[in-house]
Design a protein around this motif. Structure first.
Motif, short mmCIF file in Angstrom:
data_model
loop_
_atom_site.label_atom_id
_atom_site.label_comp_id
_atom_site.label_asym_id
_atom_site.label_seq_id
_atom_site.Cartn_x
_atom_site.Cartn_y
_atom_site.Cartn_z
N ILE A 120 72.33 -20.99 91.57
CA ILE A 120 72.39 -20.52 90.18
C ILE A 120 71.32 -19.46 89.94
O ILE A 120 71.58 -18.41 89.35
CB ILE A 120 72.21 -21.71 89.21
N ALA A 121 70.12 -19.73 90.41
CA ALA A 121 69.03 -18.76 90.26
C ALA A 121 69.33 -17.47 91.01
O ALA A 121 69.08 -16.37 90.50
CB ALA A 121 67.72 -19.37 90.76
N SER A 122 69.91 -17.60 92.20
CA SER A 122 70.24 -16.41 93.00
C SER A 122 71.32 -15.57 92.31
O SER A 122 71.26 -14.34 92.30
CB SER A 122 70.72 -16.83 94.39
N ALA A 123 72.32 -16.24 91.76
CA ALA A 123 73.40 -15.51 91.07
C ALA A 123 72.85 -14.73 89.89
O ALA A 123 73.26 -13.58 89.64
CB ALA A 123 74.48 -16.50 90.61
N ALA A 124 71.92 -15.33 89.17
CA ALA A 124 71.31 -14.63 88.02
C ALA A 124 70.53 -13.40 88.48
O ALA A 124 70.60 -12.34 87.86
CB ALA A 124 70.40 -15.59 87.26
N LYS A 125 69.82 -13.54 89.57
CA LYS A 125 69.03 -12.41 90.10
C LYS A 125 69.93 -11.28 90.59
O LYS A 125 69.54 -10.11 90.56
CB LYS A 125 68.13 -12.89 91.24
N ASP A 126 71.12 -11.63 91.04
CA ASP A 126 72.02 -10.62 91.60
C ASP A 126 72.89 -9.93 90.54
O ASP A 126 73.65 -9.02 90.87
CB ASP A 126 72.94 -11.26 92.65
N ALA A 127 72.78 -10.36 89.28
CA ALA A 127 73.63 -9.80 88.22
C ALA A 127 73.03 -8.52 87.65
O ALA A 127 73.02 -8.29 86.44
CB ALA A 127 73.84 -10.83 87.11
N SER A 128 72.56 -7.67 88.53
CA SER A 128 71.87 -6.44 88.12
C SER A 128 72.78 -5.23 88.29
O SER A 128 73.61 -5.17 89.22
CB SER A 128 70.60 -6.26 88.97
N TYR A 129 72.64 -4.26 87.39
CA TYR A 129 73.37 -3.00 87.53
C TYR A 129 72.41 -1.85 87.27
O TYR A 129 71.81 -1.75 86.19
CB TYR A 129 74.54 -2.93 86.54
N ASN A 130 72.25 -1.02 88.27
CA ASN A 130 71.40 0.17 88.15
C ASN A 130 70.00 -0.18 87.63
O ASN A 130 69.44 0.52 86.79
CB ASN A 130 72.07 1.19 87.23
N GLY A 131 69.45 -1.28 88.15
CA GLY A 131 68.08 -1.66 87.79
C GLY A 131 67.95 -2.44 86.51
O GLY A 131 66.83 -2.83 86.14
N LYS A 132 69.05 -2.73 85.83
CA LYS A 132 69.00 -3.48 84.57
C LYS A 132 69.75 -4.80 84.76
O LYS A 132 70.88 -4.82 85.22
CB LYS A 132 69.63 -2.67 83.45
N ASN A 133 69.09 -5.92 84.38
CA ASN A 133 69.68 -7.24 84.56
C ASN A 133 69.48 -8.06 83.30
O ASN A 133 68.39 -8.54 83.01
CB ASN A 133 69.06 -7.95 85.76
N LEU A 134 70.56 -8.24 82.54
CA LEU A 134 70.48 -8.99 81.29
C LEU A 134 70.27 -10.48 81.50
O LEU A 134 70.02 -11.22 80.55
CB LEU A 134 71.75 -8.77 80.46
N LEU A 135 70.35 -10.93 82.75
CA LEU A 135 70.05 -12.33 83.07
C LEU A 135 68.68 -12.45 83.72
O LEU A 135 68.31 -13.53 84.17
CB LEU A 135 71.11 -12.90 84.02
N GLY A 136 67.93 -11.35 83.73
CA GLY A 136 66.65 -11.31 84.44
C GLY A 136 65.42 -11.50 83.59
O GLY A 136 64.30 -11.41 84.08
N ASP A 185 65.72 -18.84 86.65
CA ASP A 185 65.19 -20.18 86.85
C ASP A 185 66.15 -21.13 86.15
O ASP A 185 66.33 -21.06 84.94
CB ASP A 185 63.78 -20.30 86.24
N ALA A 186 66.79 -22.01 86.92
CA ALA A 186 67.81 -22.90 86.35
C ALA A 186 67.27 -23.78 85.24
O ALA A 186 68.03 -24.22 84.37
CB ALA A 186 68.42 -23.76 87.45
N SER A 187 65.96 -24.02 85.24
CA SER A 187 65.40 -24.87 84.19
C SER A 187 65.51 -24.22 82.82
O SER A 187 65.46 -24.90 81.79
CB SER A 187 63.92 -25.18 84.50
N ASN A 188 65.70 -22.89 82.79
CA ASN A 188 65.83 -22.19 81.51
C ASN A 188 67.17 -22.46 80.83
O ASN A 188 67.35 -22.12 79.66
CB ASN A 188 65.64 -20.69 81.70
N ILE A 189 68.12 -23.04 81.56
CA ILE A 189 69.37 -23.47 80.92
C ILE A 189 69.45 -25.00 80.92
O ILE A 189 70.52 -25.58 80.78
CB ILE A 189 70.62 -22.87 81.60
#
Length: 380
Positions: A120-136, A163-167
């Motif tokens: 879950i944490a890895s998926a959030a880190k990978d949800a980036s586009y052109n240096g911007k990540n709204l899950l970051g 960080d999965a603890s944030n959800i």
């Protein structure tokens, strides 16, 4: 020395020169496709069209940024979709653990659950586009401008799901246990409580501490107490009874304390009972622990769905403004064109008329010159 030109010749020559000038202008209109090419052609139309085109260009630049913002929001939405699927998988593991009493199987499922949290944490880190990540999290807020004066804009606040603890999910579970108000292992149907007895749970989360009071009666069975705890705490604390140990076990995804107060002297079995939960890695050791995890997973799903809806609204807003910007650009450019573009059909007709007029003017000049020569012949 000046050359004398007759009035007829002068008039014919002037008409021919005027026609040639007009033909030059018409040819330029046909060559450029515009009837206004400079301020000298029509100052008002020229500068108005230039202003309209400049604004269209400014909005066009913003349109590029809107397009990039759409991609950032889509990447975040795809990230949440992936995380939601991982949460579903984690729920499946918890339910599998709940359906078995085999300790080794539960340990295995707990380990797989922990790995899913890492994903879950890895998926959030990978949800980036052109240096911007709204899950970051911090530093990833998105600001989208909709007009050239920066008075119309949208701010999208980033969340931190790296960080999965944030959800509300953690690889740690909080648990504790206590005696069953005087009941022994043989009295599984008798809670041993009296009217006026109550339990108090203080549950601490990232947003603060909440106290839940569970009122007891002398008619309560152990099952009644377990059900009352689970209902009164809205599932924040999960209770279960272990017949072997004669204890009620409590578990929660959040840290908590529990105190049992006797109606007469504040004591149970000769002493006041206070259980402070201890943290440990998720091991799915008891049903209460597994139910606490399932409660947290259900809450996480609600959080993800709400955030997905928020991002979806922002995405819809940006796409709507993107379409609006395209239409405004077309309107501005069309307005500028109406002021400056030439009508090729009209200009073609003008050129044909001017060519005819030029031929007539040339003929008139020739006739005027011949008339002058005839006068000279008479004088000779």
């Amino acid at each position: 020395m000046s050359i004398a030109i007759s009035a007829g010749v002068r008039n014919a020559l002037s008409s021919l020169q005027s026609t040639a000038e007009m033909m030059g202008i018409t040819n330029q209109h046909l060559a450029t496709g515009r009837k206004v090419n400079s301020a000298s052609d029509n100052a008002s139309a020229y500068f108005t069209a230039q202003s309209l085109n400049n604004r269209a260009s400014d909005i066009s630049n913003l349109l590029d940024d809107m397009g990039q913002a759409v991609q950032v929001l889509k990447a975040a939405d795809q990230g949440i979709t992936s995380i939601s699927k991982l949460v579903d998988a984690a729920k499946a593991k918890a339910n599998q653990a709940l359906q078995t009493s085999d300790s080794s199987s539960r340990t295995k499922y707990a380990a797989e659950y922990g790995e899913l949290l890492n994903q879950i944490a890895s998926a959030a880190k990978d949800a980036s586009y052109n240096g911007k990540n709204l899950l970051g999290g911090t530093g990833n807020d998105l600001s989208v401008l909709f007009n050239e004066t920066s008075t119309s804009k949208l701010k999208v606040t980033a969340v931190d799901y790296t960080d999965a603890s944030n959800i509300g999910l953690d690889s740690t579970i909080y648990s504790g246990s206590g005696t069953t108000f005087g009941a022994d292992t043989a009295e599984t149907t008798d809670a041993g409580s009296a009217d006026g007895d109550y339990l108090e749970f203080a549950v601490t989360t990232s947003s603060g501490s909440t106290t839940y009071k569970v009122n007891l009666t002398d008619a309560d069975t152990i099952k009644d107490v377990v059900d009352k705890v689970n209902n009164a705490t809205n599932g924040e604390v999960q209770a279960s009874y272990d017949e072997t140990s004669g204890q009620i076990s409590y578990a929660s995804a959040n840290n908590f304390t529990v105190a049992h107060n006797d109606s007469s002297d504040g004591a149970v079995s000769g002493s006041k009972l206070t259980v402070t939960a201890a943290s440990a890695a998720v091991n799915f050791g008891t049903d209460a622990q597994i139910n606490a995890v399932l409660k947290a997973l259900n809450s996480a799903q609600s959080t993800l769905r709400a955030q997905s809806s928020t991002f979806g609204t922002s995405l819809s807003t940006v796409q709507t403004r993107q379409d609006f910007a395209k239409n405004i650009i077309n309107t501005l450019q069309a307005g500028a064109d109406k002021l400056t573009l030439a009508d090729t059909n009209e200009e073609g007709a003008n050129l044909l008329a001017l060519q005819t007029q030029q031929a007539l003017s040339t003929k008139a000049l020739s006739l005027s010159a011949q008339a002058g020569q005839q006068v000279l012949q008479l004088l000779g």
